[in-house]
Enzyme design. Structure first.
Site, short mmCIF file in Angstrom:
data_model
loop_
_atom_site.label_atom_id
_atom_site.label_comp_id
_atom_site.label_asym_id
_atom_site.label_seq_id
_atom_site.Cartn_x
_atom_site.Cartn_y
_atom_site.Cartn_z
N GLY A 238 5.17 6.66 6.75
CA GLY A 238 5.92 5.56 6.93
C GLY A 238 5.90 4.65 5.54
O GLY A 238 5.22 4.77 4.73
N HIS A 239 6.80 3.62 5.71
CA HIS A 239 6.96 2.77 4.69
C HIS A 239 5.50 1.78 4.37
O HIS A 239 4.90 1.68 5.43
CB HIS A 239 7.95 1.81 4.80
N ASN A 240 5.42 1.40 3.20
CA ASN A 240 4.13 0.49 2.94
C ASN A 240 2.72 1.08 3.15
O ASN A 240 1.77 0.42 3.24
CB ASN A 240 4.35 -0.83 3.36
N SER A 258 2.84 0.73 6.96
CA SER A 258 1.85 -0.30 6.60
C SER A 258 0.45 0.05 6.97
O SER A 258 -0.77 -0.87 7.04
CB SER A 258 2.17 -1.62 7.13
#
Length: 344
Positions: A238-240, A258
């Site tokens: 996923g993002h970050n 994250s």
């Protein structure tokens, strides 16, 4: 069939010690139960030593000799590493012809390194940089501003969205997508409004990413996969997310946004991590683990189960679960017996 080598020469090339007939000639490598004369096999796990006694292979790569075996031995402290080197010796990688195919779509501003290969039907957008000796297979898409380092392999239909940065000696297998939007939406009375994902993805040197794995770009900042990390097929990042060096993640694992994953972490297949967690250096997650909270190796290095718990606890729980129906019946009988006595 690969090239032929004397065992003495093969031992030198793979960093092994020869125990046996150095002048014997070998031409290939095969599984221990299938190998025949003129072939090399390997033994990485001592519990399979019995197969060495019956193998027809000319030589066995192993950590120690096996008493009673007829084959010669190529001894190494790390048999798996010696095996990998032997495979490379017998099956050297084949390179595509250097240069840019006239059937590729190349933006004039793209920079192509010396000795690189760009195959037919590749799309290279503006300001893309491809490093020396990198090979790009057919159907790859490189978005605006993508940077790919030296000696990389991009297999068919890899997609790198705009701004993604790839280090050197990276292998991207067919169909993996790097830099697609993260899963970010703001709930409103009218429905979900998309949150623009304006960050990027950075992949470090010596990373390998499996087929159809997806790595989302950061909402802001960077999604990062650090040096030496290996991702299997069908992994979702996923993002970050930040993944530390030399971490390995097996197929169908899902890493929510994250998360911070440390160095030399091992994550089994179909494991799932909730968002914003921290997984400490050296942690091992068993297959199908469900991780709702951060984990640290100081409490337990190995974790398993749903929710994830120290592996020894999960093993004990696994032994108890099949007994629960009978325990429930026994408790019910005791309760009914106690109720009858109280009524008397």
């Amino acid at each position: 069939m690969g090239n032929e080598f004397r065992l003495s020469e093969l031992a030198e090339r793979i960093g092994a010690r020869l125990a046996g007939e150095g002048d014997a000639v070998v031409h290939g490598i095969a599984p221990i139960e299938e190998a025949g004369p003129g072939e090399v096999t390997f033994l990485a796990n001592p519990k399979y030593a019995r197969f060495v006694l019956g193998t027809k292979a000319t030589a066995v790569i192993a950590k120690a000799t096996v008493e009673g075996a007829q084959a010669s031995f190529l001894l190494a402290d790390n048999p798996y590493l010696a095996f990998a080197r032997a495979v490379e010796v017998f099956h050297p990688p084949e390179r595509l012809p250097e240069g840019v195919s006239p059937l590729a779509s190349m933006h004039p501003s793209a920079r192509i390194g010396a000795g690189a290969t760009v195959s037919p039907f590749v799309v290279v957008e503006e300001r893309v940089s491809i490093g020396d000796r990198t090979v790009v297979y057919p159907g790859v898409y490189l978005g605006k501003g993508v940077v790919v380092g030296e000696d990389c392999l991009l297999y068919p239909n890899v997609v790198l969205y705009h701004g993604v940065r790839i280090g050197s000696r990276v292998i991207l297998h067919a169909g993996c997508v790097i830099g697609s939007d993260g899963f970010g939406f703001a709930p409103t009375a009218e429905g979900y409004r998309k949150i623009p994902q304006v960050g990027t993805v950075e992949i470090g040197d010596d990373v390998e990413i499996g087929a159809n794995t997806t790595i989302d770009r950061a909402a802001l900042g960077v999604t990062r996969v650090s040096r030496g990390t290996k991702l299997d097929n069908l992994v979702q990042v996923g993002h970050n997310v930040v993944i530390g060096e030399d971490t390995v993640i097996a197929a169908q694992a899902g890493i929510s946004g994250s998360c911070r994953i440390g160095r030399r972490v091992m994550i089994g297949g179909q494991a799932g991590l909730a968002g914003h967690l921290e997984i400490g250096d050296g942690v091992m997650l068993g297959a199908k683990s469900g991780v709702p909270a951060s984990l640290d190796a100081s409490e337990s290095r190995a974790w398993s189960g749903i929710p994830a718990m120290p592996h020894p606890v999960w093993l004990r729980l696994g032994k108890l679960l099949p007994k629960l129906p009978e325990l429930f019946r026994r408790v019910r009988r005791l309760e009914e017996s106690g109720k009858t006595k109280s009524e008397e």
